[in-house]
Scaffold this motif. Structure first.
Motif, mmCIF file in Angstrom:
data_model
loop_
_atom_site.group_PDB
_atom_site.id
_atom_site.type_symbol
_atom_site.label_atom_id
_atom_site.label_comp_id
_atom_site.label_asym_id
_atom_site.label_seq_id
_atom_site.Cartn_x
_atom_site.Cartn_y
_atom_site.Cartn_z
ATOM 1 N N PHE A 137 0.830 -1.210 0.000
ATOM 2 C CA PHE A 137 0.000 0.000 0.000
ATOM 3 C C PHE A 137 0.863 1.258 0.000
ATOM 4 C CE2 PHE A 137 -2.137 3.281 2.594
ATOM 5 C CZ PHE A 137 -3.178 3.591 1.731
ATOM 6 N N ILE A 138 1.923 1.248 0.787
ATOM 7 C CA ILE A 138 2.825 2.399 0.857
ATOM 8 C C ILE A 138 3.514 2.616 -0.488
ATOM 9 C CG2 ILE A 138 4.911 3.293 1.948
ATOM 10 C CD1 ILE A 138 4.013 1.704 4.467
ATOM 11 N N THR A 139 3.948 1.547 -1.114
ATOM 12 C CA THR A 139 4.578 1.657 -2.428
ATOM 13 C C THR A 139 3.594 2.222 -3.444
ATOM 14 O OG1 THR A 139 5.963 -0.240 -1.880
ATOM 15 C CG2 THR A 139 5.815 0.374 -4.201
ATOM 16 N N MET A 140 2.336 1.798 -3.364
ATOM 17 C CA MET A 140 1.309 2.334 -4.251
ATOM 18 C C MET A 140 1.102 3.825 -4.015
ATOM 19 S SD MET A 140 -2.719 1.334 -4.558
ATOM 20 C CE MET A 140 -3.060 2.078 -2.977
ATOM 21 N N MET A 141 1.119 4.255 -2.750
ATOM 22 C CA MET A 141 0.947 5.679 -2.434
ATOM 23 C C MET A 141 2.085 6.501 -3.030
ATOM 24 S SD MET A 141 -1.718 6.316 -0.148
ATOM 25 C CE MET A 141 -1.134 7.598 0.907
ATOM 26 N N PHE A 142 3.324 6.018 -2.911
ATOM 27 C CA PHE A 142 4.450 6.721 -3.517
ATOM 28 C C PHE A 142 4.290 6.783 -5.040
ATOM 29 C CE2 PHE A 142 7.070 5.888 0.373
ATOM 30 C CZ PHE A 142 7.379 7.213 0.630
ATOM 31 N N SER A 190 5.603 8.241 3.970
ATOM 32 C CA SER A 190 6.885 8.181 4.682
ATOM 33 C C SER A 190 6.697 7.756 6.128
ATOM 34 C CB SER A 190 7.582 9.534 4.621
ATOM 35 O OG SER A 190 7.836 9.896 3.293
ATOM 36 N N VAL A 191 5.676 8.297 6.776
ATOM 37 C CA VAL A 191 5.407 7.922 8.166
ATOM 38 C C VAL A 191 5.023 6.440 8.251
ATOM 39 C CG1 VAL A 191 3.801 8.284 10.082
ATOM 40 C CG2 VAL A 191 4.804 10.237 8.932
ATOM 41 N N LEU A 192 4.176 5.982 7.330
ATOM 42 C CA LEU A 192 3.812 4.569 7.323
ATOM 43 C C LEU A 192 5.008 3.674 7.041
ATOM 44 C CD1 LEU A 192 0.337 4.438 5.560
ATOM 45 C CD2 LEU A 192 0.864 3.892 7.920
ATOM 46 N N ARG A 193 5.903 4.110 6.144
ATOM 47 C CA ARG A 193 7.101 3.324 5.837
ATOM 48 C C ARG A 193 7.988 3.195 7.073
ATOM 49 N NH1 ARG A 193 7.967 -0.404 2.645
ATOM 50 N NH2 ARG A 193 7.350 0.779 0.829
ATOM 51 N N LEU A 194 8.174 4.293 7.800
ATOM 52 C CA LEU A 194 8.967 4.241 9.030
ATOM 53 C C LEU A 194 8.313 3.325 10.064
ATOM 54 C CD1 LEU A 194 10.026 7.974 9.363
ATOM 55 C CD2 LEU A 194 11.485 6.031 8.796
ATOM 56 N N TYR A 195 6.984 3.374 10.144
ATOM 57 C CA TYR A 195 6.261 2.509 11.074
ATOM 58 C C TYR A 195 6.470 1.036 10.729
ATOM 59 C CZ TYR A 195 2.376 0.268 13.477
ATOM 60 O OH TYR A 195 1.620 -0.570 14.245
#
Length: 74
Positions: free
Chosen positions: A12-17, A52-57
């Motif tokens: 999901f994070i990769t899709m957001m980027f 970015s925040v989700l990736r760090l999490y």
């Protein structure tokens, strides 16, 4: 948090980027054709910051639960 849920969150994070990158390219095209939409800039910034925040999490959770990939550990 399960490994399956972490993998889904990572995708999901990769899709957001990717969406933010696509929107940025659209803004660049609009800038070159002199049709500029200012309303998209805050949305793009919010998506990048949120991603970015989700990736760090997720990186924190991967380290905390000591998940390892067998492919990279060999």
């Amino acid at each position: 948090m399960s490994l399956k849920l972490l993998a889904q969150l990572s995708h999901f994070i990769t899709m957001m980027f990717g969406i933010a990158l696509g929107m940025t390219l659209c803004l660049l095209y609009q800038y070159t054709t002199k049709i500029f939409i200012f309303d998209l800039s805050p949305i793009i910034l919010l998506m990048v910051i949120f991603s970015s925040v989700l990736r760090l999490y997720t990186l924190f959770i991967w380290k905390k639960n000591d998940y390892n990939a067998k492919v990279f550990n060999e």
